[in-house]
Each structure stands twice: as structure tokens, then as C-alpha cells.
Motif scaffolding. Structure first.
Motif, PDB file in Angstrom:
ATOM      1  N   VAL A   1       0.939  -1.322  -0.377  1.00  0.00           N
ATOM      2  CA  VAL A   1       0.074  -0.336  -0.095  1.00  0.00           C
ATOM      3  C   VAL A   1       0.831   1.690   0.240  1.00  0.00           C
ATOM      4  O   VAL A   1       1.773   1.549   0.674  1.00  0.00           O
ATOM      5  N   GLN A   2       0.897   2.569  -1.112  1.00  0.00           N
ATOM      6  CA  GLN A   2       1.282   3.688  -0.552  1.00  0.00           C
ATOM      7  C   GLN A   2       0.320   4.721  -1.031  1.00  0.00           C
ATOM      8  O   GLN A   2      -0.760   4.604  -1.705  1.00  0.00           O
ATOM      9  N   LEU A   3       0.608   5.689  -0.502  1.00  0.00           N
ATOM     10  CA  LEU A   3      -0.557   6.639  -0.253  1.00  0.00           C
ATOM     11  C   LEU A   3       1.230   7.701  -0.858  1.00  0.00           C
ATOM     12  O   LEU A   3       1.870   7.896  -0.027  1.00  0.00           O
ATOM     13  N   VAL A   4      -0.121   8.694  -1.884  1.00  0.00           N
ATOM     14  CA  VAL A   4       1.139   9.531  -2.266  1.00  0.00           C
ATOM     15  C   VAL A   4       0.042  10.796  -2.527  1.00  0.00           C
ATOM     16  O   VAL A   4      -1.399  10.783  -3.029  1.00  0.00           O
ATOM     17  N   GLU A   5       1.351  11.975  -1.354  1.00  0.00           N
ATOM     18  CA  GLU A   5       0.356  13.245  -1.496  1.00  0.00           C
ATOM     19  C   GLU A   5       0.823  14.264  -3.108  1.00  0.00           C
ATOM     20  O   GLU A   5       1.850  14.174  -2.998  1.00  0.00           O
ATOM     21  N   SER A   6       0.151  15.234  -3.178  1.00  0.00           N
ATOM     22  CA  SER A   6       0.180  16.284  -3.938  1.00  0.00           C
ATOM     23  C   SER A   6      -0.787  17.314  -3.716  1.00  0.00           C
ATOM     24  O   SER A   6      -1.532  17.443  -3.027  1.00  0.00           O
ATOM     25  N   GLY A   7      -0.214  18.666  -4.523  1.00  0.00           N
ATOM     26  CA  GLY A   7      -0.814  19.765  -4.194  1.00  0.00           C
ATOM     27  C   GLY A   7      -0.095  20.642  -2.704  1.00  0.00           C
ATOM     28  O   GLY A   7      -0.237  21.819  -3.198  1.00  0.00           O
ATOM     29  N   GLY A   8       0.563  20.725  -2.268  1.00  0.00           N
ATOM     30  CA  GLY A   8       1.486  21.531  -1.496  1.00  0.00           C
ATOM     31  C   GLY A   8       2.426  22.873  -2.517  1.00  0.00           C
ATOM     32  O   GLY A   8       2.190  22.338  -3.948  1.00  0.00           O
ATOM     33  N   GLY A   9       2.930  23.502  -1.453  1.00  0.00           N
ATOM     34  CA  GLY A   9       3.550  24.553  -2.591  1.00  0.00           C
ATOM     35  C   GLY A   9       3.638  26.049  -1.761  1.00  0.00           C
ATOM     36  O   GLY A   9       2.852  25.731  -0.235  1.00  0.00           O
ATOM     37  N   LEU A  10       3.631  27.256  -2.317  1.00  0.00           N
ATOM     38  CA  LEU A  10       3.551  28.230  -1.350  1.00  0.00           C
ATOM     39  C   LEU A  10       3.083  29.392  -1.728  1.00  0.00           C
ATOM     40  O   LEU A  10       2.324  29.045  -3.633  1.00  0.00           O
TER      41      LEU A  10
ATOM     42  N   GLY B   1      -3.564  34.242   2.439  1.00  0.00           N
ATOM     43  CA  GLY B   1      -5.102  34.705   2.373  1.00  0.00           C
ATOM     44  C   GLY B   1      -5.272  34.419   0.793  1.00  0.00           C
ATOM     45  O   GLY B   1      -6.488  33.847   0.055  1.00  0.00           O
ATOM     46  N   GLY B   2      -4.247  32.384  -0.142  1.00  0.00           N
ATOM     47  CA  GLY B   2      -5.095  32.262  -0.701  1.00  0.00           C
ATOM     48  C   GLY B   2      -4.919  31.351  -0.106  1.00  0.00           C
ATOM     49  O   GLY B   2      -5.236  30.052   0.701  1.00  0.00           O
ATOM     50  N   SER B   3      -4.633  30.418  -1.807  1.00  0.00           N
ATOM     51  CA  SER B   3      -5.427  28.974  -1.389  1.00  0.00           C
ATOM     52  C   SER B   3      -5.001  27.951  -2.555  1.00  0.00           C
ATOM     53  O   SER B   3      -4.479  28.258  -2.968  1.00  0.00           O
ATOM     54  N   LEU B   4      -5.189  26.876  -2.129  1.00  0.00           N
ATOM     55  CA  LEU B   4      -4.422  25.092  -2.576  1.00  0.00           C
ATOM     56  C   LEU B   4      -5.231  24.209  -2.358  1.00  0.00           C
ATOM     57  O   LEU B   4      -6.044  24.284  -1.607  1.00  0.00           O
ATOM     58  N   ARG B   5      -4.905  22.914  -2.916  1.00  0.00           N
ATOM     59  CA  ARG B   5      -5.670  21.695  -2.341  1.00  0.00           C
ATOM     60  C   ARG B   5      -4.696  20.513  -2.799  1.00  0.00           C
ATOM     61  O   ARG B   5      -3.899  21.247  -3.745  1.00  0.00           O
ATOM     62  N   LEU B   6      -4.516  20.445  -2.015  1.00  0.00           N
ATOM     63  CA  LEU B   6      -3.980  18.505  -1.279  1.00  0.00           C
ATOM     64  C   LEU B   6      -4.920  17.187  -2.027  1.00  0.00           C
ATOM     65  O   LEU B   6      -6.545  17.375  -1.747  1.00  0.00           O
ATOM     66  N   SER B   7      -3.932  16.545  -2.375  1.00  0.00           N
ATOM     67  CA  SER B   7      -4.905  15.487  -3.079  1.00  0.00           C
ATOM     68  C   SER B   7      -3.491  14.400  -2.377  1.00  0.00           C
ATOM     69  O   SER B   7      -2.543  13.821  -1.971  1.00  0.00           O
ATOM     70  N   CYS B   8      -4.114  13.343  -2.247  1.00  0.00           N
ATOM     71  CA  CYS B   8      -3.962  11.611  -2.273  1.00  0.00           C
ATOM     72  C   CYS B   8      -4.353  10.834  -2.331  1.00  0.00           C
ATOM     73  O   CYS B   8      -5.318  10.422  -1.558  1.00  0.00           O
ATOM     74  N   ALA B   9      -4.120   9.970  -3.003  1.00  0.00           N
ATOM     75  CA  ALA B   9      -4.583   9.002  -3.689  1.00  0.00           C
ATOM     76  C   ALA B   9      -3.662   7.599  -3.008  1.00  0.00           C
ATOM     77  O   ALA B   9      -2.136   7.389  -2.792  1.00  0.00           O
ATOM     78  N   ALA B  10      -4.685   6.661  -2.634  1.00  0.00           N
ATOM     79  CA  ALA B  10      -3.880   5.143  -2.213  1.00  0.00           C
ATOM     80  C   ALA B  10      -4.111   4.219  -3.091  1.00  0.00           C
ATOM     81  O   ALA B  10      -4.570   4.342  -3.557  1.00  0.00           O
ATOM     82  N   SER B  11      -2.771   3.819  -3.284  1.00  0.00           N
ATOM     83  CA  SER B  11      -2.989   2.205  -3.730  1.00  0.00           C
ATOM     84  C   SER B  11      -2.757   0.929  -3.330  1.00  0.00           C
ATOM     85  O   SER B  11      -1.714   0.825  -2.434  1.00  0.00           O
ATOM     86  N   GLY B  12      -2.668   0.515  -4.244  1.00  0.00           N
ATOM     87  CA  GLY B  12      -2.518  -1.342  -3.591  1.00  0.00           C
ATOM     88  C   GLY B  12      -3.232  -2.077  -3.778  1.00  0.00           C
ATOM     89  O   GLY B  12      -4.412  -1.860  -4.505  1.00  0.00           O
ATOM     90  N   SER B  13      -3.551  -3.020  -3.011  1.00  0.00           N
ATOM     91  CA  SER B  13      -4.827  -3.905  -2.913  1.00  0.00           C
ATOM     92  C   SER B  13      -5.787  -3.821  -1.772  1.00  0.00           C
ATOM     93  O   SER B  13      -5.140  -4.302  -0.706  1.00  0.00           O
TER      94      SER B  13
END
Length: 122
Positions: A2-11, A15-27
Motif C-alpha cells: 500500500v502507498q499513499l501519495v500526496e500532491s498539491g503543496g507549495g508556496l 489569503g490564498g488557496s491550495l488543494r491537496l490530494s492523496c491517493a491510496a494504491s495497492g490491493s
């Protein structure tokens, strides 16, 4: 495996916005809850928000009204939309899968992603 892979971080500016995503993969057979935690330098890891497979959500008081957690059960993916970001939101954000059961197993374990950096600064 099983792996959890995050994305979407940054500077982002205050007052701004960000959207983080995390996908779990594996059986993966099932995941009770998925969520986000964060850890700022010199501080303990803290809960940000979680959501169960039936969409029961929980938020830390410091993000209520600013952050929204959502989940796509079919894709084993969790999202965190962060609005009105503040400098104190700066931290490494970690994805968590709570009580994940792998296909063919009766054992449920917790899994963590590697973390994604969110920096709020002008």
C-alpha cells in the motif's frame, strides 16, 4: 504493498488557496477513514480533518470554515481544499488512511503518506 501519495503543496500568499490530494494504491479492500494531519517545525503532529467512508467529517477548530475535506471512495482518494490560508498554516501536511484493510486480509492497519510542504508567506 500500500502507498499513499500526496500532491498539491507549495508556496502561497496569505489569503490564498491550495488543494491537496492523496491517493491510496495497492490491493485495498476498504478504508474506514482518510484524513490530513500537519506538523510544523518544533511542534507535534496534529489533526487537520478526517472523513469516513460514509462521509462523516471532523475538523480541527483552527480550520473550520476555511478548509474542506472530501473523498472519492471509488478512487481511494482524499482531498483537502484550503482557503484563506494564514502563515500559521505553514507545515508539512500528511495524509492518513485509518484502518485500511488489504484484499484477502482481516487485519486493518494505519498508513501514512510521505508528506507535502505547505508554506504560507508573502
Amino acid at each position: 504493498q500500500v502507498q499513499l501519495v500526496e500532491s498539491g503543496g507549495g508556496l502561497v500568499q496569505p489569503g490564498g488557496s491550495l488543494r491537496l490530494s492523496c491517493a491510496a494504491s495497492g490491493s485495498i479492500f476498504s478504508i474506514y477513514a482518510m484524513g490530513w494531519y500537519r506538523q510544523a517545525p518544533g511542534k507535534q503532529r496534529e489533526l487537520v480533518a478526517t472523513t469516513t467512508s460514509t462521509n462523516t467529517t471532523r475538523y480541527a477548530d483552527f480550520v473550520k470554515g476555511r478548509f474542506t475535506i472530501s473523498r472519492d471512495n471509488a478512487k481511494n482518494t482524499v482531498y483537502l481544499k484550503m482557503n484563506s490560508l494564514k502563515p500559521e498554516d505553514t507545515a508539512v501536511y500528511y495524509c492518513n488512511a485509518d484502518r485500511l484493510r488489504r484484499t484477502g486480509s482481516n487485519v486493518a492497519n494505519d498508513y501514512w503518506g510521505q508528506g507535502t510542504q505547505v508554506t504560507v508567506s508573502s
